[in-house]
Design a protein around this motif. Structure first.
Motif, PDB file in Angstrom:
ATOM      1  N   GLN A  85     -31.435 -14.006 -67.799  1.00 33.68           N
ATOM      2  CA  GLN A  85     -32.389 -13.032 -68.341  1.00 33.68           C
ATOM      3  C   GLN A  85     -33.826 -13.553 -68.334  1.00 33.68           C
ATOM      4  N   HIS A  86     -34.082 -14.623 -67.546  1.00 33.63           N
ATOM      5  CA  HIS A  86     -35.457 -15.077 -67.302  1.00 33.63           C
ATOM      6  C   HIS A  86     -35.976 -14.406 -66.029  1.00 33.63           C
ATOM      7  N   GLU A 120     -40.047 -17.266 -66.446  1.00 37.16           N
ATOM      8  CA  GLU A 120     -40.854 -16.815 -67.574  1.00 37.16           C
ATOM      9  C   GLU A 120     -40.008 -15.902 -68.454  1.00 37.16           C
ATOM     10  N   LYS A 121     -40.109 -16.142 -69.781  1.00 40.20           N
ATOM     11  CA  LYS A 121     -39.432 -15.273 -70.736  1.00 40.20           C
ATOM     12  C   LYS A 121     -40.177 -15.353 -72.058  1.00 40.20           C
ATOM     13  N   ASP A 122     -40.493 -14.204 -72.588  1.00 37.78           N
ATOM     14  CA  ASP A 122     -41.210 -14.107 -73.859  1.00 37.78           C
ATOM     15  C   ASP A 122     -42.520 -14.894 -73.827  1.00 37.78           C
ATOM     16  N   GLY A 123     -43.175 -14.890 -72.659  1.00 44.15           N
ATOM     17  CA  GLY A 123     -44.458 -15.559 -72.534  1.00 44.15           C
ATOM     18  C   GLY A 123     -44.375 -17.049 -72.331  1.00 44.15           C
ATOM     19  N   GLN A 124     -43.174 -17.608 -72.280  1.00 43.89           N
ATOM     20  CA  GLN A 124     -43.002 -19.044 -72.098  1.00 43.89           C
ATOM     21  C   GLN A 124     -42.573 -19.315 -70.658  1.00 43.89           C
ATOM     22  N   ALA A 254     -39.409  -7.966 -69.660  1.00 49.02           N
ATOM     23  CA  ALA A 254     -39.232  -8.286 -71.075  1.00 49.02           C
ATOM     24  C   ALA A 254     -38.524  -7.149 -71.804  1.00 49.02           C
ATOM     25  N   SER A 257     -34.838  -6.903 -70.619  1.00 50.63           N
ATOM     26  CA  SER A 257     -33.950  -7.907 -71.221  1.00 50.63           C
ATOM     27  C   SER A 257     -33.619  -7.551 -72.668  1.00 50.63           C
ATOM     28  N   PHE A 258     -34.603  -7.015 -73.379  1.00 55.41           N
ATOM     29  CA  PHE A 258     -34.351  -6.628 -74.769  1.00 55.41           C
ATOM     30  C   PHE A 258     -33.346  -5.473 -74.837  1.00 55.41           C
TER      31      PHE A 258
END
Length: 711
Positions: A85-86, A120-124, A254, A257-258
């Protein structure tokens, strides 16, 4: 043109036309859905085959570049599941905007090339280096083939159940859940390329949990019946909201994935609701049919997930030597068991399937455990032995397994029967003894008593009775046990028709079949309650229903098993022949008694007739004698009459001349006296004397003539 209808025939014809139209429409819809499922399977199968022998990153990404949560044990990503999920934003610091760019960049390197992926996931931002791989035929079989097989199986199960039971609420729920789950699995193959059915995939993912919640609300019993429409709309409104959000945010990683995580949680909760409801119903219901259905579901659950557990165990024993993706091939058994439980209402067929399922499941598990234990033993004891590496070792191992298989199966079958399906009686021996006893008598009362006593001693039923159809009668009458108010069932009774149509044991749960309208189900249920029966066993001879055995509750509180049903059916077949023979013998006895009575009556009538005949003959003889006497008297009278007539004639013949002569003599005397007086009378002339003389002469001659006649 005006149409005239008699006796509701037009209504029946209209209903028949409407039913035919509905059936045709349902067939068309089912055929279209099957073709759609097959077409989707073929399309995704062909497009996914392009991955074979093609380099790929060692994981898959979807059209929105999100790493899919899928892998095989030998893929390096299996040890880095945290990247699921990235979003892949770059490869070797080369930005990629689409999944096609990512796959094309990986193919530009030789296989096994170490590539660094920027995620990238959640801005990271994170990085991971993985070698590229060649997608092999084995990978295709373990991954895509399982998707295709499971998806097609789920789709066909949902369509088939709906087609067979369109009016059943549970079949509708399984139809929606099966199609959603099936299309979700089928389109899962297309997620990684070429992404044609990405939107259909996420829509199916959103509606699959709703189908599970729907199924939990209506199966195995309907819940919240008062708020049924409203309660069923809630899970689909949630699914509709999730589907709309999916479609709108599909290419926003994003948000995607949510929503995906929310759908997975929704599916997990729906599954827990379904399983919890099934477990709750099993412990609270009083219906034996519902419990048997739940046991079938449990069997399907074990069949669907016991094999994966065995694979995981073997993979652990062999240190990863077995691929666990084989487990996906048995996942369809759980929805298949749900479909079977929804469609089937024959309690005894379910019981037979349950027995076979437990037997084969236990056999498979035992054989697997034995094999894995033996394999582990060989692995740790003969690893370095020359025997294990001998070419004859596999042959010897196979021969030992074959020799031990049949004894193991026999012992296991007896063990399963003893643990799960134990009977208090031996059907074969009981039937042999009963058959001999039935053949030894022709007395109907003895036969009925023997049948009822056998049922009481084996199955354990005290309530009920035996019904027979007397000759030239229109209703079945209870003949045993004898009661003051014997029950009767007309031959037109729906229960009688149901038993005749089924031809086998008819139970209380056959009434609950959705194939019959609710009013018919209620009518048949009341009919069974009226005679206090839960089971009707037909007494059939040459296709004719000569009677039936009505059985109430078992003393043990359990319902009748398939073994009980087979035993009772066989006993009824034996009993039907004996009852028919006894009825024939009874009829012959009645005919003989009637014939003897008629002979006696005829004999008495003949004796009476003989006595009357003798009396008549005596009277006739007396009458004849009287007639003879009368005849003699008549002859004598006739003779006397003839003599009288003759005498009278003779007397007449004599008396007439004599009378005439006497008259003449009297006249002559008068003439003589007159002549004597006239002598000397002067007035008498000569002529007068002559005239007197002439008359006297005439009288003399006449007297002479009459005297001649008299002589």
């Amino acid at each position: 043109m005006r149409q005239f209808c008699l006796g509701g025939s037009c209504h029946s014809e209209a209903a028949g036309v409407r039913t035919t139209a509905q059936r045709s429409w349902r067939k068309g819809c089912a055929a279209a859905l099957v073709l759609a499922a097959l077409g989707l399977t073929l399309t995704c199968g062909v497009t996914s085959s392009g991955w074979i022998d093609t380099p790929f990153p060692g994981f898959f990404v979807m059209a929105n570049r999100v790493v899919a949560s899928v892998n095989l044990p030998h893929w390096p990503v299996a040890h880095h599941s945290d990247i699921y999920q990235h979003v892949v934003v770059a490869v070797n610091d080369q930005p990629v905007a689409t999944s096609a760019e990512l796959y094309a960049f990986v193919r530009s390197f030789p296989p096994d090339s170490a590539l660094t992926y920027t995620l990238e996931k959640d801005g990271q931002i994170s990085r991971i280096t993985l070698p590229s791989l060649i997608f092999t035929v084995e990978d295709y079989f373990f991954l895509f083939a399982t998707y295709l097989f499971t998806g097609l199986a789920l789709s066909l199960i949902g369509i088939s159940v709906w087609f067979l039971k369109p009016a059943n609420p549970a079949s509708r729920a399984l139809f929606i859940g099966g199609l959603a789950g099936g299309f979700f699995a089928l389109t899962g193959v297309d997620l990684y390329f070429p992404h044609w059915f990405f939107r259909l995939h996420v829509l199916s993912e959103a509606f699959f949990p709703a189908g599970l919640v729907h199924l939990a609300l209506v199966f195995p019993v309907e819940r919240l019946s008062r708020y049924h429409p409203l309660s069923l709309s809630v899970p689909y409104l949630v699914a509709l909201a999730l589907g709309a959000a999916y479609e709108f945010f599909l290419y926003q990683p994003a948000a995607y994935s949510f929503i995906h995580s929310f759908c997975m949680v929704y599916a997990g909760i729906a599954g827990l609701i379904l399983l919890s409801g099934i477990i709750w119903d099993y412990h609270t219901t009083t219906s034996h049919l519902i419990r048997q259905r739940i046991r079938i579901i449990l069997l399907g659950f074990l069949g669907g997930y016991a094999f994966p557990a065995a694979l995981m165990l073997s993979s652990g024993v062999t240190e990863g030597g077995w691929a666990i993706n084989y487990a996906a091939f048995t996942a369809f058994l759980f929805p298949l068991s749900l479909g079977y439980a929804v469609v089937k209402h024959d309690l005894f067929e379910i019981d037979i399937l349950l027995r076979r399922g437990i037997y084969y499941l236990t056999l498979t598990a035992l054989l697997s455990l034995t094999y894995f234990a033996f394999l582990a033993l060989l692995t740790f004891t003969l690893r370095s032995s020359e025997v294990a590496h001998s070419p004859l070792f596999p042959l010897l191992f196979t021969l030992v397994a074959v020799l031990l298989l049949n004894p193991l199966k026999d012992h296991l079958q007896r063990g399963v029967d003893r643990v799960f399906f134990r009977l208090r009686y031996n059907p074969k021996k009981v039937l042999e003894v009963t058959s001999a006893s039935l053949a030894s008598t022709l007395q109907l009362d003895e036969i009925l008593s023997l049948i009822w006593r056998t049922i009481n001693e084996t199955v354990g039923v005290k309530q009920g009775g035996i019904f027979l159809l007397p000759s030239n009668a229109r209703q079945y009458a209870q003949v045993y046990p004898k009661t003051r108010n014997a029950l009767h069932l007309p031959i037109e009774h729906p229960l009688i028709q149901g038993v005749q149509q089924k031809g086998r044991v008819f139970s209380l749960y056959d009434v609950a079949d959705e194939a019959f309208p609710p009013e018919v189900q209620e009518r048949d249920r009341k009919g069974l309650e009226h005679i206090g029966a839960q089971l009707l066993v037909p007494l059939t001879l040459k296709g004719d229903l000569i009677g039936l055995i009505a059985l109430g509750n078992k003393e043990s509180g359990t319902f009748f098993s398939a073994d009980d049903s087979d035993f009772l059916y066989t006993l009824a077949n034996q009993s039907a022949l004996s009852i028919a023979n006894a009825l024939a013998y009874q009829e012959i006895q009645e005919l003989n008694a009637g014939l003897e009575k008629k002979v006696e009556e005829r004999t008495q009538a003949l004796a009476h007739a003989n006595s009357e005949l003798h009396a008549s003959l005596g009277q006739l003889e007396q009458t004849y004698r009287d007639l003879q006497h009368s005849h003699e008297h008549l002859l004598r009278a006739e003779k006397m009459a003839a003599l009288g007539r003759l005498t009278a004639g003779i007397a007449h013949e004599i008396n007439t001349p004599l009378g005439a002569s006497l008259t003449s003599l009297k006249l002559m005397q008068d003439l003589v006296q007159e002549y004597s007086t006239s002598i000397g009378d002067s007035e008498v002339e000569e002529r007068d004397h002559q005239e007197i003389a002439a008359q006297m002469d005439k009288l003399v001659r006449a007297t002479q003539q009459w005297m001649e006649k008299a002589a």
